[in-house]
Design a protein around this motif. Structure first.
Motif, mmCIF file in Angstrom:
data_model
loop_
_atom_site.group_PDB
_atom_site.id
_atom_site.type_symbol
_atom_site.label_atom_id
_atom_site.label_comp_id
_atom_site.label_asym_id
_atom_site.label_seq_id
_atom_site.Cartn_x
_atom_site.Cartn_y
_atom_site.Cartn_z
ATOM 1 N N ARG A 195 -8.619 17.531 3.095
ATOM 2 C CA ARG A 195 -9.478 16.527 2.468
ATOM 3 C C ARG A 195 -8.913 16.049 1.135
ATOM 4 N NH1 ARG A 195 -12.604 13.056 4.509
ATOM 5 N NH2 ARG A 195 -13.519 14.655 5.850
ATOM 6 N N ILE A 196 -8.384 16.953 0.330
ATOM 7 C CA ILE A 196 -7.882 16.559 -0.986
ATOM 8 C C ILE A 196 -6.639 15.680 -0.854
ATOM 9 C CG2 ILE A 196 -6.885 17.420 -3.140
ATOM 10 C CD1 ILE A 196 -9.924 17.725 -2.898
ATOM 11 N N HIS A 197 -5.730 16.045 0.049
ATOM 12 C CA HIS A 197 -4.570 15.172 0.280
ATOM 13 C C HIS A 197 -5.012 13.795 0.754
ATOM 14 C CE1 HIS A 197 -2.401 19.085 0.352
ATOM 15 N NE2 HIS A 197 -1.421 18.362 -0.143
ATOM 16 N N SER A 198 -6.033 13.787 1.582
ATOM 17 C CA SER A 198 -6.545 12.519 2.098
ATOM 18 C C SER A 198 -7.124 11.660 0.976
ATOM 19 C CB SER A 198 -7.615 12.797 3.160
ATOM 20 O OG SER A 198 -8.244 11.610 3.561
ATOM 21 N N ILE A 199 -7.901 12.270 0.086
ATOM 22 C CA ILE A 199 -8.520 11.539 -1.017
ATOM 23 C C ILE A 199 -7.462 10.914 -1.920
ATOM 24 C CG2 ILE A 199 -9.888 11.817 -3.133
ATOM 25 C CD1 ILE A 199 -11.519 13.955 -1.577
ATOM 26 N N PHE A 200 -6.382 11.664 -2.163
ATOM 27 C CA PHE A 200 -5.340 11.166 -3.052
ATOM 28 C C PHE A 200 -4.451 10.120 -2.378
ATOM 29 C CE2 PHE A 200 -6.328 14.663 -5.907
ATOM 30 C CZ PHE A 200 -5.864 14.223 -7.146
ATOM 31 N N VAL A 201 -3.767 10.493 -1.296
ATOM 32 C CA VAL A 201 -2.666 9.645 -0.798
ATOM 33 C C VAL A 201 -2.988 8.860 0.474
ATOM 34 C CG1 VAL A 201 -0.938 11.127 -1.859
ATOM 35 C CG2 VAL A 201 -1.597 11.541 0.516
ATOM 36 N N LEU A 202 -4.136 9.111 1.103
ATOM 37 C CA LEU A 202 -4.496 8.347 2.293
ATOM 38 C C LEU A 202 -5.680 7.418 2.071
ATOM 39 C CD1 LEU A 202 -4.181 11.094 5.079
ATOM 40 C CD2 LEU A 202 -2.493 9.376 4.387
ATOM 41 N N ILE A 228 0.825 -1.204 0.000
ATOM 42 C CA ILE A 228 0.000 0.000 0.000
ATOM 43 C C ILE A 228 0.862 1.259 0.000
ATOM 44 C CG2 ILE A 228 -1.691 1.322 1.337
ATOM 45 C CD1 ILE A 228 -2.887 -1.366 2.206
ATOM 46 N N ARG A 229 2.003 1.212 0.682
ATOM 47 C CA ARG A 229 2.872 2.383 0.729
ATOM 48 C C ARG A 229 3.319 2.780 -0.680
ATOM 49 N NH1 ARG A 229 5.537 4.784 4.850
ATOM 50 N NH2 ARG A 229 3.505 4.459 5.807
ATOM 51 N N LEU A 230 3.666 1.802 -1.505
ATOM 52 C CA LEU A 230 4.027 2.096 -2.897
ATOM 53 C C LEU A 230 2.835 2.701 -3.630
ATOM 54 C CD1 LEU A 230 5.946 2.012 -5.299
ATOM 55 C CD2 LEU A 230 5.284 -0.389 -5.664
ATOM 56 N N GLY A 231 1.643 2.158 -3.374
ATOM 57 C CA GLY A 231 0.435 2.726 -3.977
ATOM 58 C C GLY A 231 0.231 4.173 -3.589
ATOM 59 N N GLN A 232 0.538 4.503 -2.338
ATOM 60 C CA GLN A 232 0.414 5.889 -1.889
ATOM 61 C C GLN A 232 1.361 6.817 -2.661
ATOM 62 O OE1 GLN A 232 0.665 4.739 2.520
ATOM 63 N NE2 GLN A 232 -0.624 6.561 2.583
ATOM 64 N N TYR A 233 2.586 6.353 -2.882
ATOM 65 C CA TYR A 233 3.532 7.186 -3.626
ATOM 66 C C TYR A 233 3.109 7.332 -5.090
ATOM 67 C CZ TYR A 233 6.812 7.593 0.221
ATOM 68 O OH TYR A 233 7.397 7.909 1.426
ATOM 69 N N ILE A 234 2.510 6.302 -5.645
ATOM 70 C CA ILE A 234 1.995 6.410 -7.015
ATOM 71 C C ILE A 234 0.882 7.456 -7.063
ATOM 72 C CG2 ILE A 234 0.727 5.194 -8.830
ATOM 73 C CD1 ILE A 234 2.257 2.657 -7.969
ATOM 74 N N PHE A 235 0.009 7.442 -6.067
ATOM 75 C CA PHE A 235 -1.066 8.429 -6.030
ATOM 76 C C PHE A 235 -0.536 9.824 -5.731
ATOM 77 C CE2 PHE A 235 -3.952 5.009 -6.443
ATOM 78 C CZ PHE A 235 -5.182 5.547 -6.780
#
Length: 439
Positions: free
Chosen positions: A158-165, A116-123
């Protein structure tokens, strides 16, 4: 000259030094003058790299839909092409085929969705690309003062949360959508329609921009020359959905493009003040749809088209119209598309928290495009703040939902009162020479 010595005059300052000197002289106005947009957004974009890294490292990831996405695409990877049989923890697969291909790629990249951490960096990369595309729109239009861009990126939890969290699919669709808008601004209408269709294939909310896009295409090309571009959009949907259409066409269409999908009252951001029975009532949904369509028609007839020109005149080839055709300006393209989407948001049957990204990056442009001169900068920022607060209130309350509607109404009225956009030949002259190649 005495002694044959030739004296040199003082060296002229370099153009770069001149620009830096002028910038220093106007340093107190950098955040307010639109000609400094590029400088400000460049600094903010670089800051966002660090902010996203900090958020990923320091703020806990919250599982909502990622595991469900992985389960859904895993079913396809294992050979199931019947959409009615594809589901995850949160319910059945309800997104078009483009979603499946993109998240299947993410499934493999993230070790079957486990990393998931890699997925977060992709997002985070998706977020930075989206910001680049959005900032390019604002730099081209130069309508919004640069200080506002701080609220467009750094200040929104909220926007940071939608993307990377949360890793929702909404940001992927919007990244493609803003890519399409950039292509429209540059005159690449056919390619832009293709990218627009790809965005729709990730999530259907992009269709809220479709009425505005249809109006722009008819304005620019007339009805006959618009049909091939609409056909391209349809062909992309058919091609992407072909494996699923061959297996169960009715199942694919009913699930991927379910316009009558029922939303849960507990997640609504915009209608919390209503009783649940009314929120779920089909007649209420039909009333919202009617209001949506009526508002779009009013804007198309009264605000988007040129005064004195019949809407039917737009259906003709531009060269055959009574009033000489005018090239679309970047402002017209952006305002019509953003307004089309915003009207859809105002009359949505329900807005969930991740839907904020559907219009968040368009709000400053809409606010600074309004026709109310006395709507001061501070009041505009206050409206942005109230909207952000409404979307950050969890669970939503009667007050937060009502405040959101009040802000929407103010923006909608300002857009209605805005004077018609005039043509700006200098904006389009840059592209005149190779315009035919780009269509």
């Amino acid at each position: 000259m005495a002694g044959g010595v030739r004296r040199r005059g003082p060296a002229s300052p370099s153009p770069l030094w001149g620009k830096l000197h002028a910038l220093w002289q106007d340093k107190h106005l950098v955040l307010f003058k639109t000609e400094h947009t590029l400088l400000v957004v460049s600094v903010l974009w670089i800051l966002e790299i660090g902010i996203n890294f900090w958020v990923i490292q320091r703020v806990a990831y919250t599982e909502i839909d990622w595991k469900a996405y992985m389960d859904e695409v895993e079913g396809v990877i294992n050979g199931t092409y019947d959409y009615t049989q594809l589901k995850g923890d949160t319910g059945p697969l309800v997104y078009p085929a483009g979603f499946v291909y993109i998240f299947a790629a993410l499934y493999y990249i993230t070790s079957h969705g486990v990393n998931i951490r890699l997925g977060q960096y992709i997002f985070a990369v998706f977020y930075l690309v989206t910001l680049l595309l959005v900032f390019r729109i604002y730099n081209r239009t130069k309508k919004v003062p640069p200080y506002v861009f701080f609220f467009v990126c750094c200040a929104s939890y909220r926007i940071h949360s939608i993307f990377v969290l949360r890793l929702f699919n909404d940001p992927v669709a919007m990244m493609l959508l803003f890519g399409a808008i950039n292509l429209f601004m540059d005159g690449y209408w056919t390619l832009g329609c293709g990218v627009f269709s790809l965005a729709v294939s990730v999530k259907m909310n992009v269709l809220l921009f479709a009425p505005g896009l249809l109006f722009l295409l008819v304005w620019e090309f007339g009805l006959i020359r618009t049909i091939p571009k609409l056909s391209l959009c349809a062909a992309i949907q058919l091609l992407l959905g072909l494996p699923f259409l061959l297996d169960n066409p009715a199942g694919y269409v009913s699930r991927a493009f379910d316009l009558g999908r029922q939303f849960m009252f507990k997640w609504t951001v915009n209608w919390r003040f209503l009783p649940e029975w009314l929120f779920l009532n089909r007649y209420f949904h039909l009333l919202l749809l009617a209001a949506h369509l009526l508002t779009l028609l009013l804007f198309a007839f009264r605000r988007w088209k040129r005064p004195g020109e019949s809407i039917f005149e737009l259906l003709k080839e531009p060269s055959k119209r009574k009033i000489p055709a005018q090239n679309l300006t970047v402002d017209q393209i952006v305002l019509i598309l953003f307004t089309s989407n915003f009207v859809g948001m105002c009359f949505s049957r329900s807005l969930h928290y991740q839907f904020y990204v559907w219009y968040f990056h368009t709000l400053p442009y809409l606010l600074w495009s309004g026709g109310v001169k006395k709507l001061a900068h501070l009041l505009r920022v206050l409206i942005l703040g109230l909207i952000e607060l409404s979307w950050n209130t969890y669970p939503s309350t009667n007050s937060s939902s009502a405040a959101l509607h009040v802000c929407h109404l103010i923006i909608l009225l300002c857009l209605w009162l805005a004077p018609p956009l005039t043509s700006a030949p200098t904006e389009k002259q840059e592209h005149t020479a190779d315009k035919d190649k780009r269509h």
